[in-house]
Design a protein around this motif. Structure first.
Motif, short mmCIF file in Angstrom:
data_model
loop_
_atom_site.label_atom_id
_atom_site.label_comp_id
_atom_site.label_asym_id
_atom_site.label_seq_id
_atom_site.Cartn_x
_atom_site.Cartn_y
_atom_site.Cartn_z
N GLY A 1 -50.88 -106.41 53.33
CA GLY A 1 -49.88 -107.08 52.52
C GLY A 1 -49.08 -106.13 51.64
N CYS A 2 -49.01 -106.47 50.36
CA CYS A 2 -48.33 -105.63 49.38
C CYS A 2 -49.29 -104.68 48.68
CB CYS A 2 -47.64 -106.51 48.33
SG CYS A 2 -46.38 -107.61 48.97
N LEU A 3 -50.57 -104.77 49.00
CA LEU A 3 -51.56 -103.96 48.28
C LEU A 3 -51.28 -102.47 48.42
CD1 LEU A 3 -54.89 -105.86 49.04
CD2 LEU A 3 -53.74 -105.66 46.82
N ASN A 4 -50.81 -102.06 49.59
CA ASN A 4 -50.52 -100.64 49.81
C ASN A 4 -49.42 -100.16 48.87
OD1 ASN A 4 -51.15 -98.27 51.57
ND2 ASN A 4 -48.96 -98.45 52.03
N ASN A 5 -48.36 -100.97 48.74
CA ASN A 5 -47.27 -100.60 47.82
C ASN A 5 -47.76 -100.60 46.37
OD1 ASN A 5 -45.39 -100.32 49.84
ND2 ASN A 5 -44.60 -102.40 49.65
N LEU A 6 -48.61 -101.56 46.04
CA LEU A 6 -49.13 -101.64 44.69
C LEU A 6 -49.97 -100.41 44.36
CD1 LEU A 6 -48.75 -103.82 42.54
CD2 LEU A 6 -50.93 -104.81 43.23
N TYR A 7 -50.81 -100.01 45.31
CA TYR A 7 -51.66 -98.83 45.12
C TYR A 7 -50.80 -97.57 44.98
CZ TYR A 7 -55.56 -95.61 45.86
OH TYR A 7 -56.50 -94.61 45.72
N ASN A 8 -49.80 -97.44 45.87
CA ASN A 8 -48.92 -96.27 45.80
C ASN A 8 -48.11 -96.24 44.50
OD1 ASN A 8 -49.77 -95.33 48.29
ND2 ASN A 8 -48.11 -96.32 49.41
N SER A 9 -47.79 -97.42 43.97
CA SER A 9 -47.05 -97.47 42.70
C SER A 9 -47.88 -96.88 41.57
CB SER A 9 -46.66 -98.92 42.38
OG SER A 9 -45.76 -99.44 43.33
N VAL A 10 -49.18 -97.22 41.54
CA VAL A 10 -50.07 -96.64 40.54
C VAL A 10 -50.11 -95.12 40.70
CG1 VAL A 10 -52.45 -96.51 39.71
CG2 VAL A 10 -51.49 -98.72 40.40
N GLU A 11 -50.21 -94.68 41.96
CA GLU A 11 -50.30 -93.25 42.24
C GLU A 11 -49.04 -92.52 41.81
OE1 GLU A 11 -52.71 -91.11 45.79
OE2 GLU A 11 -51.10 -92.47 46.40
N PHE B 1 -40.58 -102.36 33.47
CA PHE B 1 -40.70 -101.94 34.86
C PHE B 1 -39.77 -102.75 35.75
CE2 PHE B 1 -44.67 -101.07 32.74
CZ PHE B 1 -44.99 -99.79 33.16
N VAL B 2 -39.40 -102.15 36.86
CA VAL B 2 -38.66 -102.83 37.93
C VAL B 2 -39.62 -103.01 39.09
CG1 VAL B 2 -36.77 -102.64 39.58
CG2 VAL B 2 -36.43 -101.90 37.24
N ILE B 3 -39.66 -104.24 39.66
CA ILE B 3 -40.59 -104.57 40.74
C ILE B 3 -39.80 -105.12 41.92
CG2 ILE B 3 -42.63 -105.90 41.38
CD1 ILE B 3 -41.95 -105.82 37.76
N THR B 4 -40.05 -104.60 43.11
CA THR B 4 -39.40 -105.11 44.31
C THR B 4 -40.18 -106.31 44.86
OG1 THR B 4 -40.62 -103.63 45.79
CG2 THR B 4 -38.54 -102.81 44.87
N ASP B 5 -39.57 -106.98 45.84
CA ASP B 5 -40.21 -108.16 46.43
C ASP B 5 -41.56 -107.82 47.04
OD1 ASP B 5 -40.55 -110.74 47.27
OD2 ASP B 5 -39.12 -110.64 48.93
N ASP B 6 -41.70 -106.61 47.61
CA ASP B 6 -42.96 -106.20 48.23
C ASP B 6 -43.82 -105.37 47.27
OD1 ASP B 6 -41.26 -104.05 48.22
OD2 ASP B 6 -41.65 -103.44 50.29
N LEU B 7 -43.56 -105.54 45.98
CA LEU B 7 -44.40 -105.00 44.89
C LEU B 7 -44.45 -103.48 44.81
CD1 LEU B 7 -47.40 -107.50 44.68
CD2 LEU B 7 -45.14 -107.60 43.64
N VAL B 8 -43.30 -102.86 44.98
CA VAL B 8 -43.16 -101.47 44.55
C VAL B 8 -42.79 -101.50 43.08
CG1 VAL B 8 -41.86 -99.33 44.80
CG2 VAL B 8 -42.46 -100.68 46.83
N VAL B 9 -43.61 -100.89 42.25
CA VAL B 9 -43.42 -100.93 40.80
C VAL B 9 -42.95 -99.56 40.32
CG1 VAL B 9 -44.53 -101.35 38.58
CG2 VAL B 9 -45.25 -102.65 40.59
N LYS B 10 -41.84 -99.55 39.59
CA LYS B 10 -41.32 -98.30 39.04
C LYS B 10 -40.96 -98.51 37.58
CE LYS B 10 -39.41 -96.49 43.36
NZ LYS B 10 -38.19 -95.94 44.04
N SER B 11 -41.08 -97.45 36.82
CA SER B 11 -40.70 -97.50 35.42
C SER B 11 -39.20 -97.73 35.31
CB SER B 11 -41.10 -96.19 34.74
OG SER B 11 -40.58 -96.15 33.43
N LEU B 12 -38.82 -98.55 34.34
CA LEU B 12 -37.41 -98.84 34.15
C LEU B 12 -36.62 -97.59 33.78
CD1 LEU B 12 -35.54 -101.30 34.28
CD2 LEU B 12 -35.83 -101.59 31.83
N SER B 13 -37.31 -96.59 33.25
CA SER B 13 -36.64 -95.34 32.88
C SER B 13 -36.28 -94.51 34.11
CB SER B 13 -37.54 -94.51 31.95
OG SER B 13 -38.76 -94.19 32.61
#
Length: 461
Positions: free
Chosen positions: A60-70, A389-401
Motif C-alpha cells: 500500500g502506502c506503507l513504503n512511501n510512509l517509511y521512505n518519508s521518515v527516512e 508538512f505536505v502530504i500526497t495522496d499516496d502518503l509521501v510526507v515532506k516538510s513544508l519548508s
C-alpha cells in the motif's frame, strides 16, 4: 514433503488445471509457524522485509510512509532516537522472533542496550539505560556505551514456547483460510467446491524461500486469491476498488472534539487530490502506524470498523482459532513497547509501562528516548511541535519548508481557480480508514475524502 534445501520450505499445491487456480495447499507446521511469526511484525518491519526482497508488490502506502521518515531531516524530529524508533520499530514480541524458524524472515536491527560511560551516573534508585546510543544521560553525556542484555539485566531470556511442535499438517485455501489437515477432510473440501473429477487436479510441490514468503505476505494484503497470484499468475500488481475502502455500517463520527486536522487541496474539474497540508499531529498519527504489529492492526480494523484486508484477515482469524489464542489483555497492558507514542484517535493502541529492573548493583530504569529532557513520563509524539508538512495522496510526507503546495500546483499545471480546499477533522473512524488504506491502497487521502463526503450531514436541531 520437506525441502532438502535448509533455506527453503515446501508446500504442496492442488491446482485446478481448467481454471489454472490453486484449489488448496497442504502445508506443514513449519509454514504455519512462519506465517504466525510474520503477523507479529510491526508494520514498519513489514516494509523493511518486503523491501529487502525487492518484491514488485509493495504494501500500500506503507513504503512511501517509511521512505518519508527516512528522507526527513533529523531536525524535524524531537530527538534523533525518534527517527530510529520509526525506521526500526521494536516489538513486545521480540522474544518470539528469536524462535528458530526454518526461514529467517526478520531483517530488523537487533535491540541495543546502552549505558552512560560515566559509571557513577545514577538516579536515586539506580542507573539509566537506553535502547538508543543517541540518548543523553542525566549528566548530559551520550549513552553510547553498548552493553550485553544478559550482562546488563542479569536475567536470562525466556525461551519461546513452540505451540505447534510435531509434524502437524494444515490445509490452506487460496484466500488463506487455514484448517487442520485431518484425514478425509480434503475430499469434503473438494466436494464443497463442486470438484468431482479428480483428473482435472494437478499436484505440484513448490519450494519456498524467504523471497517467495515475502511475496506471499505482500500479496496477501491485497488479494483474495493469494496462492494463485503468487505461484501461478506471478502477478506484480494489484488493484483495490475504492468502494472497498469504506467500511459498512460506519459508526457515528467521533472527530467533533478532535484537534487533529487535515487540509486537502483537490482539483475541482476532476476531483483529483493534489496534496494535503497538516501539522505534526496528523503526521505523528501516520508515522505511528509503522510501529503497530500487523496482527494488532488487523484486529483493530476488524473489531472497530468491520474492515477486512486482502486474504490476510482470514489467516489471522483462523490461526487464532486453531491455536486457541484469546485476544491478549495487551490492549489493556499495551501492544507497543514502553515510550512508543500512541495515536490518540485510536484509543485501543497504547504502550506498555516502563519497568524497573532489579540487579545486584541496584535498579535499572529505561530512559525516554523521545524526550529531549530527561523525564520519567511517557512523552507523546515523534515530530517537533509547530511543524508543517505536505502530504500526497499516496502518503509521501515532506516538510513544508522543502516543498510547497504552490510547487505541486506548478508541477500539475493546475490553475488556482480550479483548486478547492476541504478541511477534515480526524477521529477514530477517519484514523481506521487511513490505517486500512495505508496497508492495502495507493490512495490513502482519497479513501479518507470518500468517507468524509459520504457521511450524511446532520440537520441542526
Amino acid at each position: 514433503m520437506a525441502s532438502e534445501d535448509p533455506t527453503k520450505v515446501s508446500i504442496k499445491l492442488l491446482i485446478d488445471q481448467e481454471s489454472n487456480k490453486v484449489i488448496i495447499a497442504e502445508a506443514g507446521s513449519d509454514i504455519v509457524d512462519i506465517l504466525r511469526s510474520l503477523l507479529k511484525f510491526p508494520l514498519g518491519n513489514i516494509v523493511r522485509l518486503i523491501g529487502k526482497h525487492q518484491c514488485l508488490q509493495r504494501a500500500g502506502c506503507l513504503n512511501n510512509l517509511y521512505n518519508s521518515v527516512e528522507n526527513l531531516s533529523l531536525t524535524s524530529f524531537r530527538t534523533d532516537a525518534c527517527k530510529s524508533m520509526l525506521l526500526n520499530p521494536r516489538s513486545i514480541y521480540e522474544d518470539e522472533y528469536s524462535k528458530k524458524l526454518k526461514l529467517y524472515m526478520d531483517f530488523s536491527e537487533p535491540t541495543g542496550y546502552f549505558l552512560c560511560r560515566t559509571y557513577l551516573c545514577s538516579t536515586k534508585t539506580g542507573r539509566w539505560f537506553s535502547h538508543y546510543e543517541t540518548s543523553r544521560c542525566s549528566c548530559g553525556k551520550l549513552m553510547n556505551n553498548p552493553t550485553d542484555k544478559d550482562e546488563l539485566l542479569h536475567i536470562k531470556s525466556n525461551a519461546y514456547k513452540d505451540e505447534s511442535e510435531g509434524e502437524s499438517m494444515f490445509f490452506i485455501t487460496d484466500d488463506l483460510r487455514v484448517m487442520h489437515g485431518l484425514p478425509g477432510d480434503l475430499m469434503n473440501i473438494l466436494l464443497n467446491l463442486g470438484i468431482n473429477n479428480v483428473c482435472q487436479i494437478e499436484e505440484k510441490v513448490v519450494d519456498i524461500s524467504s523471497n517467495e514468503m515475502s511475496n506471499l505476505l505482500s500479496h496477501s494484503l491485497f488479494s483474495k486469491t493469494t496462492l494463485t497470484d503468487v505461484f501461478l499468475r506471478k502477478q506484480s500488481t494489484m488493484f483495490v476498488q475504492q468502494s472497498m475502502l469504506v467500511a459498512p455500517n460506519v459508526k457515528e463520527r467521533t472527530e467533533k472534539d478532535s484537534k487533529t486536522r487535515l487540509k486537502i487541496m483537490l482539483r475541482k474539474s476532476d476531483r483529483k487530490i493534489l496534496c494535503g497540508e497538516a501539522n505534526e499531529d496528523f503526521v505523528d498519527l501516520l508515522f505511528s502506524f509503522l510501529t503497530i504489529p500487523l496482527e494488532s492492526a488487523l484486529q483493530l480494523l476488524g473489531d472497530k470498523g468491520n474492515f477486512t484486508v486482502g486474504s490476510i484477515s482470514n489467516l489471522l482469524k483462523d490461526l487464532d482459532t486453531i491455536f486457541s489464542i484469546t485476544k491478549q489483555n495487551s490492549y489493556l497492558n499495551g501492544i507497543l513497547p514502553p515510550f512508543y507514542s500512541c495515536p490518540i484517535e485510536l484509543s485501543s493502541i497504547c504502550s506498555q509501562p516502563t519497568k524497573l529492573f532489579q540487579t545486584p548493583y541496584g535498579y535499572l530504569k529505561e530512559l525516554d528516548p523521545k524526550s529531549p529532557i530527561l523525564d520519567n513520563t511517557n512523552s507523546r509524539g515523534y515530530i517537533k511541535k509547530k511543524s508543517l508538512f505536505v502530504i500526497t495522496d499516496d502518503l509521501v510526507v515532506k516538510s513544508l519548508s522543502s516543498v510547497s503546495s504552490f510547487s505541486l500546483l506548478k508541477e500539475t499545471g493546475t490553475p488556482l481557480c480550479d483548486v478547492e480546499q476541504q478541511v477534515i477533522s480526524i477521529g477514530e473512524v477517519e484514523a481506521l480508514v487511513l490505517l486500512r488504506a495505508c496497508i492495502c491502497s495507493s490512495s490513502a487521502l482519497s479513501a479518507l475524502l470518500n468517507l468524509y463526503v459520504k457521511q450524511p450531514k446532520q440537520e441542526p436541531q
